[in-house]
Write an enzyme that holds these catalytic residues in place. Structure first.
Site, PDB file in Angstrom:
ATOM      1  N   HIS A 276       0.822  -1.212   0.000  1.00  0.00           N
ATOM      2  CA  HIS A 276       0.000   0.000   0.000  1.00  0.00           C
ATOM      3  C   HIS A 276       0.854   1.258   0.000  1.00  0.00           C
ATOM      4  CE1 HIS A 276       0.204   0.970   4.428  1.00  0.00           C
ATOM      5  NE2 HIS A 276       0.263  -0.338   4.584  1.00  0.00           N
ATOM      6  N   ASP A 288       5.924   1.262   7.319  1.00  0.00           N
ATOM      7  CA  ASP A 288       4.527   0.878   7.064  1.00  0.00           C
ATOM      8  C   ASP A 288       3.859   1.886   6.135  1.00  0.00           C
ATOM      9  OD1 ASP A 288       1.996  -0.207   7.157  1.00  0.00           O
ATOM     10  OD2 ASP A 288       1.545   0.576   9.157  1.00  0.00           O
ATOM     11  N   GLU A 320      -5.268   1.734   2.299  1.00  0.00           N
ATOM     12  CA  GLU A 320      -5.166   0.537   3.150  1.00  0.00           C
ATOM     13  C   GLU A 320      -5.400   0.882   4.603  1.00  0.00           C
ATOM     14  OE1 GLU A 320      -3.003  -2.478   5.715  1.00  0.00           O
ATOM     15  OE2 GLU A 320      -2.794  -0.302   5.574  1.00  0.00           O
ATOM     16  N   GLU A 321      -4.834   2.007   5.037  1.00  0.00           N
ATOM     17  CA  GLU A 321      -4.926   2.371   6.454  1.00  0.00           C
ATOM     18  C   GLU A 321      -6.351   2.739   6.863  1.00  0.00           C
ATOM     19  OE1 GLU A 321      -2.662   1.709   8.341  1.00  0.00           O
ATOM     20  OE2 GLU A 321      -0.702   2.010   7.423  1.00  0.00           O
ATOM     21  N   ASP A 349       3.802  -6.028   3.209  1.00  0.00           N
ATOM     22  CA  ASP A 349       3.462  -4.907   4.084  1.00  0.00           C
ATOM     23  C   ASP A 349       4.347  -4.968   5.322  1.00  0.00           C
ATOM     24  OD1 ASP A 349       2.247  -2.871   5.473  1.00  0.00           O
ATOM     25  OD2 ASP A 349       0.229  -3.684   5.372  1.00  0.00           O
ATOM     26  N   HIS A 443       2.670   3.125  13.303  1.00  0.00           N
ATOM     27  CA  HIS A 443       1.608   4.136  13.233  1.00  0.00           C
ATOM     28  C   HIS A 443       1.937   5.379  14.060  1.00  0.00           C
ATOM     29  CE1 HIS A 443      -1.910   1.449  11.632  1.00  0.00           C
ATOM     30  NE2 HIS A 443      -0.870   1.518  10.803  1.00  0.00           N
TER      31      HIS A 443
END
Length: 502
Positions: A276, A288, A320-321, A349, A443
């Protein structure tokens, strides 16, 4: 090149349902293509270097810095300048390879949310575990709301679970049975000012409401330990005056998947792989999933030196997130005939977590489309051949493979870990720090270039190259596709993307 990409996106945005805007690069004589050597695993693995990957990571971080004006820090979240420039970088790199690939921009409607501030006070205290749900709407007028806390019956999955006094109250709902979005919508329909979902397992509760609904109300998650005292008091008839506040936005935008397919190779037998292109709003997302994005891009560039027998299709998913939006949309637009051309899908990923483990999705044929287990075993055999340890992880719907296996396409992939905690056994297997997350910056703002373990990244990039070369040469021994029937094992997954949905 940038203008070419932006023009293509503009045209796609004008008709969101349009599936393809192909770019065909300058023509190359056919005899020049056929003189390329057939790709081999050994050759393309030798083309991979951590130096090239690091160079791309530094470029991607500069791109993420374009998000500073709007978000006050680097980010590549969909809708941001950082994400648009990421798409431009991917597209321009691929287009520079001439006619080796046919490029497609697939623009689709997406939803993005951002929570700026939140606060929950139940009685005289604020639960320590309080988190705002992803894609939650704000409280009314983005101001605090006040009302009594009301305990909802059962799992809050039926309108009858919400008593009459839910109106103008804050609903306390148990996790379970149905998605968080369903609970929030039912609370809203019952007149609640806000909803609080408490965990039934250990720990805090961070989830997403998923597809926005006009009935959703501002929704929080808290731990079971924090909820228990309030539940006990409510069951004893105590009134708990409470307040809730969320300042957030949820908006619909258009964003874009980028697909690159080799012009050579059997188009009826495609090996497909994806990562992604977006990050979370909180940070630049270099691990990520910058590592997946850049690994695919580097391999796509190196593959252009070779011939292939089966077509290779690379995908860079957007959204994606926010809940696998891009990959879900892509699969939903495939006809049965086009679906069957995809022999397998490989998901890449997070390939360079600093406290890494070499993780293989435990995708078995018993629970997934036939061929998933053969792909799993390819990864296992490669790690073993390198003298490297590996571990299996759940194939539970957390990344972009989910839409494929739900639609009959075999899938699998590798990763290096996110917020999971490394065990003593895993420390012995892979080194690193026991008791800490595989990626302590998962994140978060600190997911920058320094967050990537270059050694692990190079190892995994070579494995990705091996997977591409293997199936680009032959599908011998790999199960044939027989249908597009969905996968029942995935239907009740707790995850659909990186966040819990129920």
């Amino acid at each position: 090149m940038r203008q070419r990409f932006l023009n293509a996106v503009f045209l796609s945005c004008a008709t969101v349902s349009a599936l393809q805007i192909p770019f065909l690069g300058p023509l190359i004589p056919q005899n020049a293509i056929t003189k390329k050597p057939l790709v081999s695993s050994e050759a393309i693995q030798a083309d991979i270097s951590s130096k090239a990957l690091l160079k791309r990571a530094k470029e991607l971080f500069k791109i993420a810095e374009l998000g500073i004006d709007e978000y006050n820090h680097p980010t590549r979240v969909i809708g941001s300048k950082g994400h648009l420039a990421t798409l431009d970088y991917i597209y321009s790199t691929l287009a520079s390879l001439g006619s080796y690939y046919t490029l497609t921009n697939q623009t689709f409607p997406a939803v993005v949310g951002n929570t700026f501030e939140y606060r929950l006070v139940l009685g005289a205290t604020s639960p320590n575990s309080t988190q705002a749900m992803s894609l939650t709407p704000p409280t009314a007028d983005k101001e605090p709301v006040f009302g009594p806390l009301v305990l909802i019956a059962n799992d809050g999955c039926d309108a009858s679970d919400y008593p009459a006094n839910t109106t103008n109250a804050i609903a306390l709902i148990q996790r379970g049975t149905c998605p968080f979005g369903t609970k929030s919508a039912l609370a809203g329909k019952a007149g609640a000012l806000a909803a609080v979902v408490y965990n039934t397992a250990e720990g805090s509760l961070s989830g997403t409401l998923g597809t926005p609904s006009k009935h959703h109300v501002a929704t929080f998650g808290i731990s079971r330990a924090d909820a228990l005292p309030y539940m006990s008091s409510l069951q004893n008839g105590t009134v708990i005056d409470s307040s809730a506040y969320i300042d957030a936005i949820v908006q619909r935008i258009a964003t874009t998947n980028i697909i690159a397919q080799t012009t050579a190779g059997d188009a009826a037998n495609c090996v497909m792989l994806g990562g992604h292109s977006d990050s979370v709003a909180e940070g630049p997302g270099i691990n990520d999933d910058g590592t997946g994005t850049l690994t695919l891009l580097e391999i796509a560039a190196q593959l252009a030196k070779y011939d292939v027998r089966n077509c290779v299709r690379f995908a860079w998913w957007a959204g994606e997130e926010e809940g696998l939006l891009g990959s879900d949309y892509y699969v939903s637009q495939l006809s049965a005939r086009e679906n069957l051309k995809i022999r397998l899908f490989m998901d890449y990923d997070m390939l360079a977590s600093p406290n890494f483990a070499y993780q293989v999705y435990n995708a078995t044929n018993a629970r997934n489309p036939a061929g998933s287990e053969q792909l799993r075993d390819l990864y296992v055999e490669w790690y073993a051949a390198q003298g490297l340890n590996y571990t299996f992880i759940a194939f539970d719907g957390r990344s972009d493979y989910d839409g494929f296996i739900r639609n009959g396409i075999p899938g699998g992939g590798i990763a290096t870990g996110a917020e999971g905690v490394k065990t003593a056994e895993e420390k012995d297997m892979f080194g690193g720090s026991e008791g800490e997350w595989f990626d302590p910056c998962y994140h978060q703002l600190c997911d920058g270039v320094e967050n990537c373990n270059l050694g692990a990244w190079e190892v995994n990039a070579r494995l990705v190259a091996h997977s591409v070369a293997t199936y680009a040469r032959s599908f011998e021994g790999f199960p044939a596709r027989t249908g597009v029937k969905g996968n029942s094992a995935a239907e009740r997954a707790l995850y659909h993307g990186p966040k819990l949905v129920m």
